[in-house]
Design a protein around this motif. Structure first.
Motif, short mmCIF file in Angstrom:
data_model
loop_
_atom_site.label_atom_id
_atom_site.label_comp_id
_atom_site.label_asym_id
_atom_site.label_seq_id
_atom_site.Cartn_x
_atom_site.Cartn_y
_atom_site.Cartn_z
N SER A 1 -47.78 -11.42 44.21
CA SER A 1 -46.71 -12.02 45.02
C SER A 1 -47.34 -12.87 46.10
O SER A 1 -48.51 -12.67 46.48
CB SER A 1 -45.82 -10.94 45.63
OG SER A 1 -46.60 -10.07 46.44
N ALA A 2 -46.58 -13.86 46.57
CA ALA A 2 -47.07 -14.75 47.61
C ALA A 2 -47.28 -13.97 48.90
O ALA A 2 -46.50 -13.07 49.21
CB ALA A 2 -46.09 -15.90 47.84
N GLN B 1 -45.69 -15.74 54.81
CA GLN B 1 -45.92 -17.07 55.39
C GLN B 1 -46.80 -17.92 54.48
O GLN B 1 -47.51 -18.81 54.94
CB GLN B 1 -46.58 -16.96 56.78
CG GLN B 1 -45.87 -16.01 57.74
CD GLN B 1 -44.46 -16.42 58.04
OE1 GLN B 1 -44.14 -17.60 58.00
NE2 GLN B 1 -43.61 -15.42 58.34
N GLY B 2 -46.78 -17.58 53.12
CA GLY B 2 -47.60 -18.36 52.20
C GLY B 2 -46.88 -18.59 50.88
O GLY B 2 -45.73 -18.20 50.68
N GLU B 3 -47.59 -19.27 49.91
CA GLU B 3 -47.02 -19.61 48.61
C GLU B 3 -47.99 -19.23 47.50
O GLU B 3 -49.20 -19.09 47.74
CB GLU B 3 -46.71 -21.11 48.55
CG GLU B 3 -45.65 -21.56 49.55
CD GLU B 3 -45.42 -23.06 49.51
OE1 GLU B 3 -46.14 -23.75 48.76
OE2 GLU B 3 -44.53 -23.54 50.23
N LEU B 4 -47.44 -19.05 46.25
CA LEU B 4 -48.22 -18.66 45.08
C LEU B 4 -47.89 -19.61 43.93
O LEU B 4 -46.72 -19.88 43.65
CB LEU B 4 -47.88 -17.21 44.69
CG LEU B 4 -48.53 -16.68 43.41
CD1 LEU B 4 -50.03 -16.55 43.59
CD2 LEU B 4 -47.93 -15.31 43.05
N ASN B 5 -48.94 -20.10 43.20
CA ASN B 5 -48.75 -21.01 42.08
C ASN B 5 -49.69 -20.57 40.96
O ASN B 5 -50.91 -20.59 41.13
CB ASN B 5 -49.04 -22.46 42.50
CG ASN B 5 -48.68 -23.45 41.40
OD1 ASN B 5 -48.06 -23.08 40.40
ND2 ASN B 5 -49.11 -24.68 41.57
N CYS C 1 -54.08 -17.88 39.51
CA CYS C 1 -53.08 -18.03 40.57
C CYS C 1 -53.75 -18.61 41.80
O CYS C 1 -54.81 -18.13 42.24
CB CYS C 1 -52.42 -16.70 40.90
SG CYS C 1 -51.41 -16.04 39.55
N SER D 1 -51.66 -20.58 49.06
CA SER D 1 -51.66 -21.51 50.20
C SER D 1 -50.77 -20.92 51.28
O SER D 1 -49.97 -20.02 51.03
CB SER D 1 -51.14 -22.89 49.77
OG SER D 1 -49.81 -22.79 49.27
N CYS D 2 -50.90 -21.45 52.54
CA CYS D 2 -50.16 -20.91 53.69
C CYS D 2 -49.30 -22.00 54.31
O CYS D 2 -49.58 -23.20 54.19
CB CYS D 2 -51.11 -20.35 54.75
SG CYS D 2 -52.00 -18.88 54.21
N GLN D 3 -48.24 -21.59 55.01
CA GLN D 3 -47.35 -22.52 55.71
C GLN D 3 -48.04 -23.06 56.95
O GLN D 3 -49.08 -22.56 57.38
CB GLN D 3 -46.05 -21.78 56.09
CG GLN D 3 -45.26 -21.26 54.90
CD GLN D 3 -44.08 -20.41 55.32
OE1 GLN D 3 -43.80 -20.29 56.50
NE2 GLN D 3 -43.38 -19.85 54.34
N CYS E 1 -52.01 -14.64 54.94
CA CYS E 1 -51.86 -15.78 55.84
C CYS E 1 -51.82 -15.27 57.27
O CYS E 1 -50.94 -14.45 57.61
CB CYS E 1 -50.57 -16.56 55.53
SG CYS E 1 -50.65 -17.42 53.93
#
Length: 761
Positions: free
Chosen positions: A514-515, A518-522, A536, A539-541, A567
């Motif tokens: 899971s992301a 305060q971050g993202e998963l791709n 995977c 990245s963070c906001q 993050c």
């Protein structure tokens, strides 16, 4: 009584002190004087200078003599009544009621009825506490009689010193006091004036008996005790213990010892008896040996011995014919025996024969010898044999034998193991000619369908009995990154089918990611979501920085490479409160991190220089510079004319909490407060004071000049002028006071109040 003491040395007694002393058998009595008399007998004493309670009187007697007098006969009473002086309170004697019984305290013996010497109607126990006894000496009535009295009454102590001593009578008799002397009443077994002689008994000298004696008063004398015992195996006749009696006789006759007898023994049948005797035929110590004739064996002990208890060791033996092992009829044969001394014993003879179709193996007859063995070897009847059969490969052989393995009548059944089928006859039989019926059978393996490898996998087989036949085992495996779904191996069963279902290979799965907060998963997938080969990226906001790997890959072990990233909010430098100020912060993502807001404020008397609020930006910096707290300033003060100014500054010149003290030169008065303080409002607590000329000396001159009792007219005119001048000066000062303290009429604080001002005038 003053003091008294008795000393005994070399057979002489000295009596010292002012006490009465008199002796039985010797007319010598000393009254209040010092005297000595050589004596060796019972003496009486009394206290002539004091009276005592009974316990005190006894203590007196025990201290200086033996005890309170113990009267033994009527002669003593007559002697005491004749020899002692009259005393109106009379004398205590050594008898007292103990536990309800009148008892002589010196000997602890109860008063007997025969020895009582009570006065008439005594003892009467008046007031129930008369437990002690007095003797009436020279009383007009009933002189020499006894009376019970209260033990607290005061009377003279009548004492005695005994002539009997512990060493007298050789400690073998009782010393009995007599008038003027004593006598020894010897205990049984002793005699002589001082009981010095001991009764003698005849010396004991027994034969054949052990004797152990103890002699307390000499060999074979009174109370000598001898214990007798016989040796083991002998019986004592007479007493075990003898004691020398006071009659000079032993308590019994000397015992004797005789050997203990055992029952008479006899030789067993078919045997002999041989005995040896120590103390007489068949008595203790006798030993008898037993033996048997040829062909017979002794059952029981070879010898027996007569014991100390009168019994023989062991049981009675007997002679039995030597036994040979029991013979049995051979299978398929017959046995015929004759016996002389018992079945299958010494002298028995047995003959053997076989049934038709069987051959005798061994001797035709056997005889039982004196050694318990049979002549010859064991005979038997043996059936005709067929060749030995064996089980076919992968098969089994089950035979039943009537007369021996693989002999006439034996039948053998054939079968195959599980997974094999029999090819040939199921059974064969051994015939009378020594041959088997039928031919040898064999076993063939059962076949299963051919198997193939799964996708992304491999197949590896092992064959025991042929390709894909019963017993074949096929193992399945998958390529790296794949897991086998289904059985790892399959086996060809006896029914011609494979165990289990066809397996398949499935990509290994990793835990779902899971992301981070305060971050993202791709992610990208090769064989399915979050399976082997998936990658995977993280990245963070804005305002957050990635802590950990930027990418993770699902490995063949079902685990992701690296650790889970997170993050973290961008951190700003830590802030602190300014001097004389305070800091209040709120944090969204951690202390002094992105999104944190801090508010500054100053303490009373200080003002904030800079922005009141700061915020941590995504760049890790604060909006604005750190503010400061500056002390509030008050107007600068100057020293008054004709005066001085002294100030102390805490936070800077003429700022909050600065204090200033004022003083005036000599001849001038301070008009206003002595000290001013700079407040948090930026104002001084009072107006600055002024220094005025001191008018007190001028007023004193006026008063001194106008104080006379007779004034001339010129003086009166002059005084009027001076008073007018003074009034003018006072008027000028009042105006100045109002100028310097314009709010005094309103009650607000000023440099001076009206009262303070007038006082300075």
């Amino acid at each position: 009584m003053g003091t008294a003491a008795g000393l005994r040395s070399a057979g002489r007694t000295w009596a010292l002190g002012s006490c009465g002393i008199f002796y039985l058998g010797i007319a010598a009595i000393a009254w209040g004087a010092v005297t000595w008399v050589e004596v060796g007998a019972w003496t009486y004493h009394y206290s002539d200078r004091g009276d005592y309670a009974w316990e005190q009187a006894r203590n007196y007697c025990q201290t200086f003599f033996t005890d309170l007098v113990a009267i033994q006969n009527k002669q003593e009473i007559e002697y005491l009544n004749r020899s002692l002086p009259f005393h109106k309170r009379y004398y205590w004697i050594g008898i007292r009621k103990l536990h309800g019984t009148w008892t002589w305290v010196g000997t602890r013996k109860a008063l007997t009825k025969e020895a009582e010497n009570w006065a008439a109607r005594e003892p009467n126990n008046r007031r129930s506490n008369q437990d002690c006894v007095e003797i009436y000496i020279k009383r007009p009535q009933e002189s020499g009689k006894w009376n019970d009295e209260s033990c607290n009454q005061k009377k003279k102590a009548l004492c005695y010193r005994a002539s009997c001593q512990p060493f007298q009578c050789s400690q073998r008799g009782e010393c009995v006091e007599t008038i003027g002397s004593y006598r020894c009443e010897c205990y049984p077994g002793f005699h002589g004036p001082e009981c010095e002689n001991v009764v003698q008994c005849a010396k004991l000298e027994p034969r054949g008996v052990h004797m152990n004696c103890s002699h307390p008063y000499g060999d074979f004398s009174y109370n000598s005790t001898c214990v007798f015992r016989c040796q083991e195996g002998f019986e004592q006749r007479g007493a075990d213990t003898l004691r020398c009696l006071p009659s000079q006789q032993w308590s019994a006759d000397t015992p004797t010892c005789t050997a203990i007898s055992c029952p008479v023994l006899s030789a067993p049948d078919q045997g002999e008896l041989n005995c040896s005797h120590l103390y007489g035929d068949f008595t203790f110590g006798s030993k008898c040996a037993f033996s048997c004739q040829t062909g017979f064996a002794l059952t029981g002990p070879e010898s027996r011995e007569c014991t100390a208890t009168g019994t023989w060791t062991g049981d009675s033996p007997h002679c039995e014919a030597v036994a040979c092992p029991v013979l049995s009829v051979p299978d398929q044969g017959e046995l015929n025996c004759s016996h002389l001394h018992g079945d299958f014993t010494f002298g028995s003879r047995c003959a053997f024969s076989c049934q038709t179709g069987f051959a005798l193996m061994g001797p035709e007859s056997r005889e039982c010898t004196a050694t318990g063995t049979w002549t010859g070897d064991t005979a038997r009847c043996k059936a005709i044999s067929c060749p030995v059969l064996s089980a076919p490969d992968q098969g089994e052989l089950n035979c039943s034998h009537l007369h021996g393995d693989f002999t006439f009548g034996s039948t053998c059944a054939f079968s195959c193991q599980t997974g094999f089928v029999l090819m040939g006859p199921e059974s064969r039989k051994c015939t009378a000619t020594g041959t088997w019926t039928g031919d040898n059978p064999r076993c063939k393996a059962i076949t299963c369908p051919v198997l193939s490898a799964p996708d992304q996998g491999e197949l590896n087989c092992s064959h025991l009995h042929g390709d894909f036949t019963f017993g074949s085992t096929c193992a399945f495996s998958c390529q790296t990154g794949f897991v086998l779904m289904g059985p790892e191996s399959r086996k060809c069963t006896a029914t011609g089918t494979w165990t289990g279902d066809n397996p398949r290979c499935k990509a290994i799965t990793c835990p779902v990611l899971s992301a981070p907060d305060q971050g993202e998963l791709n992610c990208s997938h090769l064989h399915g979501d979050f399976t082997f080969g998936s990658t995977c990226a993280f990245s963070c906001q804005t305002g957050f920085v990635l802590m950990g790997p930027e990418t993770r890959e699902c490995t063949a072990t079902g685990r992701w490479t690296g650790d889970a990233p997170r993050c973290k909010a961008t951190a700003c430098p830590m802030l602190s409160a300014p001097s004389w100020g305070e800091l209040n912060c709120s944090h969204l993502h951690g202390n002094f991190a992105f999104g944190s807001t801090c508010d500054f404020s100053c303490q009373t008397g200080f003002v904030l220089m800079g922005l009141e609020s700061h915020e941590c930006t995504a760049m890790g910096t604060w909006t604005g510079d750190t503010p400061q707290c500056k002390a509030i300033s008050c107007p600068v003060l100057d020293p008054p004319s004709r005066g001085q100014l002294s100030c102390s500054h805490v936070h800077g010149n003429f700022t909050y909490n600065s204090t200033c003290t004022f003083s005036c030169e000599k001849g001038f008065l301070r008009m206003g407060a002595e000290m001013l303080w700079c407040e948090a409002t930026g104002n001084w607590t009072r107006h600055a004071p002024v220094c005025e000329e001191d008018g007190a000396p001028f007023l004193k001159q006026v008063l001194a000049y106008s104080s006379g009792t007779a004034l001339a007219l010129a003086g009166i005119v002059l005084s009027g002028m001076l008073i007018a001048l003074l009034a003018k000066r006072l008027s000028n000062r009042e105006e100045k006071k109002k100028l310097l303290n314009p709010t005094s009429d309103l009650g607000s604080p000023g440099i001076f109040t009206n009262a303070a001002y007038d006082a300075n005038l």
